[in-house]
Scaffold this motif. Structure first.
Motif, PDB file in Angstrom:
ATOM      1  N   UNK A  78       0.810  -1.512   0.072  1.00  0.00           N
ATOM      2  CA  UNK A  78       0.114  -0.096  -0.075  1.00  0.00           C
ATOM      3  C   UNK A  78       0.353   1.461  -0.220  1.00  0.00           C
ATOM      4  N   UNK A  79       2.041   1.246   0.844  1.00  0.00           N
ATOM      5  CA  UNK A  79       2.894   1.904   0.714  1.00  0.00           C
ATOM      6  C   UNK A  79       3.614   2.541  -0.673  1.00  0.00           C
ATOM      7  N   UNK A  80       4.480   1.621  -0.967  1.00  0.00           N
ATOM      8  CA  UNK A  80       4.971   1.501  -2.440  1.00  0.00           C
ATOM      9  C   UNK A  80       3.711   1.080  -3.427  1.00  0.00           C
ATOM     10  N   UNK A  81       3.181   0.934  -3.451  1.00  0.00           N
ATOM     11  CA  UNK A  81       2.504   0.982  -4.808  1.00  0.00           C
ATOM     12  C   UNK A  81       3.102   0.061  -5.009  1.00  0.00           C
ATOM     13  N   UNK A  82       3.508  -1.127  -5.023  1.00  0.00           N
ATOM     14  CA  UNK A  82       3.911  -2.723  -5.419  1.00  0.00           C
ATOM     15  C   UNK A  82       3.716  -4.304  -4.586  1.00  0.00           C
ATOM     16  N   UNK A  83       2.986  -4.336  -5.456  1.00  0.00           N
ATOM     17  CA  UNK A  83       2.910  -6.082  -4.856  1.00  0.00           C
ATOM     18  C   UNK A  83       3.887  -6.808  -4.787  1.00  0.00           C
ATOM     19  N   UNK A  84       4.986  -6.740  -5.112  1.00  0.00           N
ATOM     20  CA  UNK A  84       6.511  -7.439  -5.170  1.00  0.00           C
ATOM     21  C   UNK A  84       6.071  -8.929  -5.509  1.00  0.00           C
ATOM     22  N   UNK A  85       5.687  -8.809  -5.961  1.00  0.00           N
ATOM     23  CA  UNK A  85       5.056 -10.140  -7.208  1.00  0.00           C
ATOM     24  C   UNK A  85       5.475 -10.605  -8.893  1.00  0.00           C
ATOM     25  N   UNK A  86       5.601 -10.950  -8.810  1.00  0.00           N
ATOM     26  CA  UNK A  86       6.137 -11.137 -10.378  1.00  0.00           C
ATOM     27  C   UNK A  86       5.066 -12.143 -11.100  1.00  0.00           C
ATOM     28  N   UNK A  87       4.353 -12.116 -12.086  1.00  0.00           N
ATOM     29  CA  UNK A  87       4.341 -13.539 -12.405  1.00  0.00           C
ATOM     30  C   UNK A  87       4.450 -14.359 -12.932  1.00  0.00           C
ATOM     31  N   UNK A  88       4.296 -15.613 -13.443  1.00  0.00           N
ATOM     32  CA  UNK A  88       5.189 -16.084 -14.221  1.00  0.00           C
ATOM     33  C   UNK A  88       4.027 -16.983 -14.987  1.00  0.00           C
ATOM     34  N   UNK A  89       4.666 -16.835 -15.989  1.00  0.00           N
ATOM     35  CA  UNK A  89       3.015 -18.328 -16.918  1.00  0.00           C
ATOM     36  C   UNK A  89       3.860 -19.002 -18.057  1.00  0.00           C
ATOM     37  N   UNK A  90       3.386 -20.194 -17.630  1.00  0.00           N
ATOM     38  CA  UNK A  90       4.221 -21.653 -17.860  1.00  0.00           C
ATOM     39  C   UNK A  90       3.721 -22.182 -18.753  1.00  0.00           C
ATOM     40  N   UNK A  91       3.480 -22.845 -20.156  1.00  0.00           N
ATOM     41  CA  UNK A  91       2.913 -24.103 -20.487  1.00  0.00           C
ATOM     42  C   UNK A  91       3.576 -25.221 -21.050  1.00  0.00           C
ATOM     43  N   UNK A 110      13.753 -13.966  -6.654  1.00  0.00           N
ATOM     44  CA  UNK A 110      13.726 -14.146  -5.725  1.00  0.00           C
ATOM     45  C   UNK A 110      14.712 -13.443  -5.210  1.00  0.00           C
ATOM     46  N   UNK A 111      15.807 -13.044  -5.901  1.00  0.00           N
ATOM     47  CA  UNK A 111      16.569 -12.687  -5.513  1.00  0.00           C
ATOM     48  C   UNK A 111      16.732 -10.876  -6.094  1.00  0.00           C
ATOM     49  N   UNK A 112      16.101 -10.128  -6.962  1.00  0.00           N
ATOM     50  CA  UNK A 112      15.433  -9.074  -6.514  1.00  0.00           C
ATOM     51  C   UNK A 112      14.425  -8.335  -5.701  1.00  0.00           C
ATOM     52  N   UNK A 113      14.017  -9.318  -4.278  1.00  0.00           N
ATOM     53  CA  UNK A 113      13.146  -9.033  -3.398  1.00  0.00           C
ATOM     54  C   UNK A 113      12.120  -8.780  -3.720  1.00  0.00           C
ATOM     55  N   UNK A 114      11.668  -9.858  -5.099  1.00  0.00           N
ATOM     56  CA  UNK A 114       9.802 -10.317  -5.281  1.00  0.00           C
ATOM     57  C   UNK A 114       9.783 -11.324  -5.184  1.00  0.00           C
ATOM     58  N   UNK A 115       8.777 -11.973  -5.495  1.00  0.00           N
ATOM     59  CA  UNK A 115       8.567 -13.369  -5.207  1.00  0.00           C
ATOM     60  C   UNK A 115       7.493 -13.709  -6.669  1.00  0.00           C
ATOM     61  N   UNK A 116       7.703 -15.418  -7.070  1.00  0.00           N
ATOM     62  CA  UNK A 116       6.947 -15.949  -7.931  1.00  0.00           C
ATOM     63  C   UNK A 116       6.022 -15.714  -8.060  1.00  0.00           C
ATOM     64  N   UNK A 117       4.626 -14.948  -8.959  1.00  0.00           N
ATOM     65  CA  UNK A 117       3.314 -16.235  -9.162  1.00  0.00           C
ATOM     66  C   UNK A 117       3.342 -17.182 -10.128  1.00  0.00           C
ATOM     67  N   UNK A 118       2.802 -18.234 -10.223  1.00  0.00           N
ATOM     68  CA  UNK A 118       2.923 -19.060 -11.301  1.00  0.00           C
ATOM     69  C   UNK A 118       1.708 -19.449 -11.642  1.00  0.00           C
ATOM     70  N   UNK A 119       2.148 -19.212 -13.321  1.00  0.00           N
ATOM     71  CA  UNK A 119      -0.079 -19.501 -13.685  1.00  0.00           C
ATOM     72  C   UNK A 119       0.769 -20.379 -14.605  1.00  0.00           C
ATOM     73  N   UNK A 120       0.099 -22.183 -14.659  1.00  0.00           N
ATOM     74  CA  UNK A 120       0.179 -23.387 -15.261  1.00  0.00           C
ATOM     75  C   UNK A 120      -0.801 -22.985 -16.418  1.00  0.00           C
ATOM     76  N   UNK A 121      -0.489 -23.162 -18.334  1.00  0.00           N
ATOM     77  CA  UNK A 121      -1.472 -23.517 -18.959  1.00  0.00           C
ATOM     78  C   UNK A 121      -1.503 -25.166 -19.689  1.00  0.00           C
TER      79      UNK A 121
END
Length: 362
Positions: A78-91, A110-121
């Motif tokens: 809410x403060x940074x206006x960033x979720x610190x998550x990155x979507x990974x789209x894998x098929x 993770x090395x960049x201080x973010x977390x991966x959110x996985x979306x599979x297809x």
């Protein structure tokens, strides 16, 4: 009458005990009070790459550990206006290559201080439906191991969500991408097998909708055509083990015999083709039939297979993709940079890669 000491007069142990007696979540304010620093200093200590002295960091970490403090990611967003998550789209989850890529990408994100959110297809054609889910999570960026349409790329731009396409080369799109040159990889494998004396080829390609499969098939076919060799017999598979045996049967039916060499669109199909050739058709591999694949997945290196294949530099590609996305998140107008990597040939025991010795004239 006993007077109560003001909070600032309490010892560190008393402050800690007082905070822990309260039935509530420990906050960064509590950590700051116990450590004797500002609340902003506590925030900096939990922000990767932020400037903070070693002494302050040590005091904050000691206070946080003593209180059992865990930063509130939602409050921080809410403060940074960033979720610190990155979507990974894998098929195509059935491909053994993807778990390795997913692991490397997650580590680098993770090395960049973010977390991966996985979306599979199940297939790349499902990317539109997946993107509708992605937007709900307010991700900071997207790494897509799938081909996106111009409309889908434009939607990412409209929502100001940086996008990096992984292991895909969208030739007509101005989008950041990190990829191994699959077309050249196909040409490389075909050229090496042809130089060893193979003349009749078969190709067990991956799904027609797969950009990677299409590039590999086109590269191999174009190189064989340039060399003046017969057009390869072609079968399509689903990147799975069963497609290898099914594809080999189709190719033999087309040619009326086994070809000199089979190029498979990935290692999993190559292993299926190899097992069928050896154990069902009783073919000598590589004496009668050479088999090669792509990706160098772990089973391809097992002693019973020792597959001839092309390895992609997954670790380097994942590092490049995460770095590129991080730079786009920090500077959204950074441009559509493309980073290209070359594959490495693994000379296994399933393909003849040198010409047969010629008999000396009497």
């Amino acid at each position: 009458m006993t007077k109560t000491k003001p909070p600032q007069a309490l010892s560190a142990a008393d402050q800690k005990a007082a905070i822990l007696r309260e039935d509530r979540r420990v906050t960064s304010y509590d950590v700051a009070m116990l450590a004797g620093v500002s609340q902003s200093a506590v925030s900096r200590c939990f922000k990767p790459g932020a400037s903070v002295s070693k002494a302050t960091y040590a005091r904050v970490m000691q206070a946080a550990e003593g209180l059992g403090y865990i930063p509130n990611a939602a409050a921080r967003s809410l403060i940074t206006r960033r979720s610190n998550t990155v979507a990974l789209l894998i098929s195509n989850a059935s491909n053994l290559y993807y778990p390795e890529a997913l692991s490397e990408l997650s580590q680098q994100i993770t090395r960049h201080g973010k977390r991966a959110l996985l979306f599979t297809m199940q297939s790349e054609s499902d990317v539109g439906e997946i993107l509708n889910d992605v937007w709900q999570y307010q991700v900071d960026g997207v790494i897509a191991a799938a081909a996106l349409s111009e409309a889908q790329i434009a939607e990412c731009e409209r929502r100001r969500v940086p996008l990096v396409v992984f292991n895909r080369h969208l030739r007509d799109s101005h989008v950041a991408s990190v990829f191994c040159d699959q077309y050249e990889a196909g040409r490389m494998l075909a050229a090496r097998l042809a130089a060893a004396g193979h003349r009749q080829f078969g190709i067990i390609a991956g799904p027609e909708e797969s950009v990677v499969a299409s590039e590999r098939r086109r590269g191999a076919s174009d190189k064989l055509l340039e060399l003046g060799l017969p057009a390869p017999a072609l079968a399509y598979g689903c990147f799975d083990y069963g497609s290898g045996a099914h594809g080999l049967r189709q190719i033999i039916a087309q040619l009326g015999r086994a070809p000199d060499a089979i190029i498979c669109g990935n290692d999993v199909m190559a292993l299926g083709c190899l097992d069928h050739a050896r154990h069902e058709l009783r073919l000598d591999v590589p004496g009668e039939l050479s088999v090669a694949g792509f990706d160098a997945v772990e089973p391809s290196n097992w002693l019973s297979y020792n597959l001839t294949t092309l390895r992609q530099p997954i670790q380097k590609m994942a590092l490049a993709a995460a770095d590129l996305l991080a730079s786009l998140i920090d500077a959204p107008c950074g441009g559509a940079e493309k980073r290209v990597f070359a594959p490495q040939l693994i000379e296994g025991a399933t393909a003849r890669l040198t010409p047969r010795p010629t008999a000396l004239a009497a």
